[in-house]
Design a protein around this motif. Structure first.
Motif: not given
Length: 87
Positions: A50-54, A60-70
């Protein structure tokens, strides 16, 4: 016409001498931490997503990009793994 005989089936009784330790161990209740940690991982994973999408993919960590989904989905899958051991 004569009536056919009804066959009586024997009642199955499992053997008691085969692996008695496994039967005793399977009835042991789970530790208290199992449901609490599973619920925590589910809530944490959902909150992370939720934090990632909103935040439009900045937190939470911009450098991780799509790893936030993982990470978010990985927490939820890990909770399913923990709940599979709950008795």
């Amino acid at each position: 016409m004569p009536k056919s005989q009804v066959r009586k089936k024997k009642v199955y009784t499992p053997p008691t001498d085969v692996r008695p330790a496994v039967a005793a161990a399977s009835k042991k209740p789970s530790p208290v931490w199992v449901p609490f940690s599973a619920v925590f991982l589910i809530v944490f994973g959902i909150a992370w997503l939720v934090v990632y999408y909103l935040s439009e993919q900045q937190y939470p960590v911009e450098a991780w990009r799509f790893w936030n989904l993982a990470i978010g989905f990985g927490c939820m899958v890990a909770s399913l793994g923990i709940l599979s051991r709950w008795r």
